[in-house]
Design a protein around this motif. Sequence first.
Motif, PDB file in Angstrom:
ATOM      1  N   GLU A 238     -19.586  29.400  -3.546  1.00 40.39           N
ATOM      2  CA  GLU A 238     -20.601  29.749  -4.539  1.00 40.39           C
ATOM      3  C   GLU A 238     -20.007  30.520  -5.711  1.00 40.39           C
ATOM      4  O   GLU A 238     -20.559  30.508  -6.804  1.00 40.39           O
ATOM      5  CB  GLU A 238     -21.729  30.524  -3.878  1.00 40.39           C
ATOM      6  CG  GLU A 238     -22.526  29.640  -2.933  1.00 40.39           C
ATOM      7  CD  GLU A 238     -23.484  30.403  -2.031  1.00 40.39           C
ATOM      8  OE1 GLU A 238     -23.583  31.643  -2.165  1.00 40.39           O
ATOM      9  OE2 GLU A 238     -24.122  29.749  -1.200  1.00 40.39           O
ATOM     10  N   GLU A 239     -18.858  31.166  -5.499  1.00 43.45           N
ATOM     11  CA  GLU A 239     -18.192  31.890  -6.586  1.00 43.45           C
ATOM     12  C   GLU A 239     -17.610  30.940  -7.636  1.00 43.45           C
ATOM     13  O   GLU A 239     -17.192  31.373  -8.709  1.00 43.45           O
ATOM     14  CB  GLU A 239     -17.089  32.815  -6.040  1.00 43.45           C
ATOM     15  CG  GLU A 239     -15.936  32.083  -5.379  1.00 43.45           C
ATOM     16  CD  GLU A 239     -16.177  31.742  -3.905  1.00 43.45           C
ATOM     17  OE1 GLU A 239     -15.260  31.189  -3.290  1.00 43.45           O
ATOM     18  OE2 GLU A 239     -17.278  32.019  -3.374  1.00 43.45           O
ATOM     19  N   ASP A 240     -17.608  29.644  -7.351  1.00 43.11           N
ATOM     20  CA  ASP A 240     -17.129  28.651  -8.319  1.00 43.11           C
ATOM     21  C   ASP A 240     -18.209  28.259  -9.324  1.00 43.11           C
ATOM     22  O   ASP A 240     -18.001  27.395 -10.169  1.00 43.11           O
ATOM     23  CB  ASP A 240     -16.603  27.405  -7.604  1.00 43.11           C
ATOM     24  CG  ASP A 240     -15.323  27.688  -6.828  1.00 43.11           C
ATOM     25  OD1 ASP A 240     -14.561  28.578  -7.255  1.00 43.11           O
ATOM     26  OD2 ASP A 240     -15.095  27.034  -5.803  1.00 43.11           O
ATOM     27  N   ILE A 241     -19.372  28.895  -9.222  1.00 40.84           N
ATOM     28  CA  ILE A 241     -20.449  28.705 -10.201  1.00 40.84           C
ATOM     29  C   ILE A 241     -20.557  30.004 -10.993  1.00 40.84           C
ATOM     30  O   ILE A 241     -20.796  31.065 -10.422  1.00 40.84           O
ATOM     31  CB  ILE A 241     -21.799  28.403  -9.522  1.00 40.84           C
ATOM     32  CG1 ILE A 241     -21.706  27.153  -8.660  1.00 40.84           C
ATOM     33  CG2 ILE A 241     -22.889  28.251 -10.579  1.00 40.84           C
ATOM     34  CD1 ILE A 241     -22.960  26.863  -7.845  1.00 40.84           C
ATOM     35  N   ARG A 242     -20.333  29.898 -12.303  1.00 40.44           N
ATOM     36  CA  ARG A 242     -20.416  31.084 -13.168  1.00 40.44           C
ATOM     37  C   ARG A 242     -21.553  30.923 -14.161  1.00 40.44           C
ATOM     38  O   ARG A 242     -21.706  29.877 -14.773  1.00 40.44           O
ATOM     39  CB  ARG A 242     -19.093  31.285 -13.924  1.00 40.44           C
ATOM     40  CG  ARG A 242     -17.951  31.638 -13.011  1.00 40.44           C
ATOM     41  CD  ARG A 242     -16.710  32.091 -13.751  1.00 40.44           C
ATOM     42  NE  ARG A 242     -16.615  31.733 -15.135  1.00 40.44           N
ATOM     43  CZ  ARG A 242     -15.624  31.027 -15.670  1.00 40.44           C
ATOM     44  NH1 ARG A 242     -14.651  30.589 -14.909  1.00 40.44           N
ATOM     45  NH2 ARG A 242     -15.600  30.765 -16.953  1.00 40.44           N
TER      46      ARG A 242
END
Length: 164
Positions: free
Chosen positions: A123-127
């Motif tokens: 989920e950290e790959d969505i900014r």
Amino acid sequence: MSGAELRDSAEPGFELARNGHGRLVFTGPEGEVHAGVVPVRAFPIEAPGEGVSLVSAEGHELLWIAQLDALPAAQRRVIEDELAAREFVPEVKRLVKVSTFSTPSIWDVETDRGATQLVLKGEEDIRRLPGGGLLITSGHGIVFIVRETAALDRHSRRLLERFL
């Protein structure tokens, strides 16, 4: 003449062309020639037409362009063509389906460049971007953009909400 001096000049008087190998060649106001010049946007997502630097093959700034629109059409076209060749950021228009609501997951998406799949590793790959947009980095390192989540269809927004 240094890049800083060119930055401060009101009328830079430079030329851009391609050499026989297709590389960008910058000729400065005093006749200095630099092959392999690369344009670099300062703010590629939020202000793509503002703040472009022409950088030499050695990594030195040769010229700062505050507004691309202020350039003559021929120079602007050369820079925009070079930027388009270097920048590949497909825009997600629709989420078709996701393999699972946990990560990693495989997303089937429709972009402005056609249908494709991307792997979301975490989920950290969505900014989040200012203005309601998103940058999504796939497991293969390709960056996708959602310009405005509110503009997506209801199905796409529902799928996306599970990851935000």
